[in-house]
Design a protein around this motif. Structure first.
Motif, PDB file in Angstrom:
ATOM      1  N   TYR A  62       4.763   1.709  -3.249  1.00 32.17           N
ATOM      2  CA  TYR A  62       5.410   0.852  -2.254  1.00 32.17           C
ATOM      3  C   TYR A  62       6.220  -0.285  -2.880  1.00 32.17           C
ATOM      4  O   TYR A  62       6.855  -1.060  -2.170  1.00 32.17           O
ATOM      5  CB  TYR A  62       4.367   0.259  -1.293  1.00 32.17           C
ATOM      6  N   GLU A  65       9.948  -0.879  -1.914  1.00 34.58           N
ATOM      7  CA  GLU A  65      10.178  -1.455  -0.591  1.00 34.58           C
ATOM      8  C   GLU A  65       9.932  -2.962  -0.575  1.00 34.58           C
ATOM      9  O   GLU A  65      10.479  -3.674   0.261  1.00 34.58           O
ATOM     10  CB  GLU A  65       9.279  -0.757   0.436  1.00 34.58           C
ATOM     11  N   ARG A 233      -2.327   3.077   0.372  1.00 34.22           N
ATOM     12  CA  ARG A 233      -1.509   2.446   1.408  1.00 34.22           C
ATOM     13  C   ARG A 233      -0.173   3.171   1.476  1.00 34.22           C
ATOM     14  O   ARG A 233       0.512   3.321   0.466  1.00 34.22           O
ATOM     15  CB  ARG A 233      -1.281   0.966   1.094  1.00 34.22           C
ATOM     16  N   THR A 235       3.669   3.929   3.557  1.00 34.41           N
ATOM     17  CA  THR A 235       4.724   3.479   4.457  1.00 34.41           C
ATOM     18  C   THR A 235       5.419   4.730   4.989  1.00 34.41           C
ATOM     19  O   THR A 235       5.161   5.847   4.523  1.00 34.41           O
ATOM     20  CB  THR A 235       5.747   2.606   3.716  1.00 34.41           C
ATOM     21  N   ILE A 238       7.095   6.513   2.130  1.00 33.02           N
ATOM     22  CA  ILE A 238       6.175   7.236   1.248  1.00 33.02           C
ATOM     23  C   ILE A 238       5.738   8.548   1.888  1.00 33.02           C
ATOM     24  O   ILE A 238       5.707   9.601   1.231  1.00 33.02           O
ATOM     25  CB  ILE A 238       4.954   6.355   0.915  1.00 33.02           C
ATOM     26  N   GLN A 260       2.875  -1.080   6.389  1.00 33.87           N
ATOM     27  CA  GLN A 260       1.959  -0.328   5.540  1.00 33.87           C
ATOM     28  C   GLN A 260       0.705   0.046   6.318  1.00 33.87           C
ATOM     29  O   GLN A 260       0.257  -0.692   7.190  1.00 33.87           O
ATOM     30  CB  GLN A 260       1.572  -1.155   4.310  1.00 33.87           C
TER      31      GLN A 260
END
Length: 387
Positions: A62, A65, A233, A235, A238, A260
């Motif tokens: 992540y 981002e 985690r 998003t 992802i 997330q």
């Protein structure tokens, strides 16, 4: 164990005054305006940034981002500026009994772009502070780099080598060093006298999880002593990127989630904990616990986990045995901590074995609760607020 806020605070002020007299006005300005001087520590500790961004393009990451970029730049502070920034942070405290520090949260600390800055920061953390330090990395370290670790006399190092897949590494982590090089790093660290852990994070269900036992066995053969089993985690980006390469995980994710989302992976984690024990790896649910175990291995000190995992559902009953460590706390120290960190004078204080009951008149906001967590980490006891 004696937990003294006043001793930690005095040490912090002495060091801060020394560096303020040593550094230029411009250096002091950079340090005190930097995020290291302001951020709350995370459960693993206060994250140290030796670079910003990452160009490894791991599909599950992540970081792009957060910064909107897929390249790296070394961090702007000098080593002594970083130390002053930390000492200017009201939530940071020095020494082995102080705040845990963590390298590798938003960058690869031993990437060639970041490694010189990482070693510079480690040198000055060892020289001035002596805090427990963990690093997580995918990069191979040369013998001369590992030998630099041997020169540190005050910090306790907890090396975490990130490895989640051998079979799928080339598509999940296209620009990262191959798993074989990471296993070689584990062997090199053990040969040099260090006690490395495998960092199994993120835990990606289905395809990747199916080879988890083999990954753990290979890490054990290479010399890893334990494994941190992390979460995942995601998003929207992802999830889409994983789907493009044939990894579908939507069954774990609610529809139309924003930002997330942390996957619910308890059954997978429990399975890996069981496998780890069968293999002979010490399992941990959090990196702070591995750091706590490293303190015992490196310094011979049994200090309870800073994040109080032994009072939560994160403890895996490692050899530190945190819950059976007696921590001595003085009432004056508790009063000082509340005054210095929260500007609150407790009405009453009741110190028990694992809990400190505090009576205050004010209703505490969310930020205040986070400040209480800082005080809990100093005393290694849960704080119960009574109004």
């Amino acid at each position: 164990m004696d937990a003294s806020f006043n001793k930690l605070y005095s040490k912090k002020i002495i060091l801060k005054d020394f560096l303020e007299n040593r550094l230029s006005i411009e250096s002091k300005r950079r340090a005190m305006n930097d995020s290291h001087a302001k951020r709350f520590p995370r459960p693993c500790g206060l994250t140290i940034h030796s670079a910003v961004g990452c160009n490894l393009n791991c599909v599950y990451c992540y970081v792009p981002e957060i910064f909107g970029m897929n390249y790296m730049v070394p961090y702007g502070l000098s080593g002594e500026e970083l130390i002053l920034a930390l000492l200017s942070n009201k939530y940071f405290f020095p020494t082995i009994y102080g705040t845990y520090l963590a390298f590798g949260s938003i960058t690869e600390p031993f990437h060639p772009i970041a490694s010189l800055k990482t070693f510079e920061y480690l040198y000055f953390i060892d020289k001035y502070l002596g805090n427990p330090v963990q690093f997580s990395t995918k990069f191979f370290l040369r013998e001369d780099q590992i030998n630099l670790f041997k020169k540190y006399r005050n910090i306790s190092l907890s090396p975490l080598i990130t490895l989640i897949s051998i079979k799928y590494a080339s598509i999940l982590e296209p620009n990262a060093p191959k798993p074989e090089k990471r296993l070689e790093l584990i062997r090199s660290l053990r040969k040099a006298g260090f006690k490395p852990f495998i960092f199994y994070r993120p835990l990606i269900p289905y395809k990747v999880f199916e080879e988890a036992e083999n990954v753990l066995r290979e890490a054990k053969r290479a010399g890893a002593i334990g494994v941190i089993i992390g979460g995942f985690r995601v998003t929207e980006r992802i999830v889409m990127n994983l789907k493009k390469i044939g990894f579908t995980i939507e069954a774990n994710i609610p529809k139309n989630f924003k930002g997330q989302y942390s996957l619910h992976l308890r059954k997978y984690k429990d399975s890996l904990i069981k496998i780890s024990r069968e293999i002979g790896l010490i399992p941990f649910k959090s990196a702070c616990c591995a750091n706590t175990y490293s303190i015992l291995l490196n310094k011979g000190l049994r200090i309870p986990c800073s994040n109080l995992c032994f009072q939560k559902n994160f403890c895996t009953n490692c050899p530190v045995d945190c819950k059976n460590i007696s921590v001595n706390v003085e009432m004056d120290d508790v009063r000082s901590a509340f005054k210095k960190i929260m500007n609150i004078e407790p009405d009453s204080i009741d110190i028990q074995r694992n809990i400190i009951n505090i009576s205050v008149k004010k209703k505490l906001s969310g930020k205040r609760r986070r400040e209480i967590a800082i005080i809990e980490r100093i005393f290694r006891k849960k704080i119960n607020i009574i109004r």
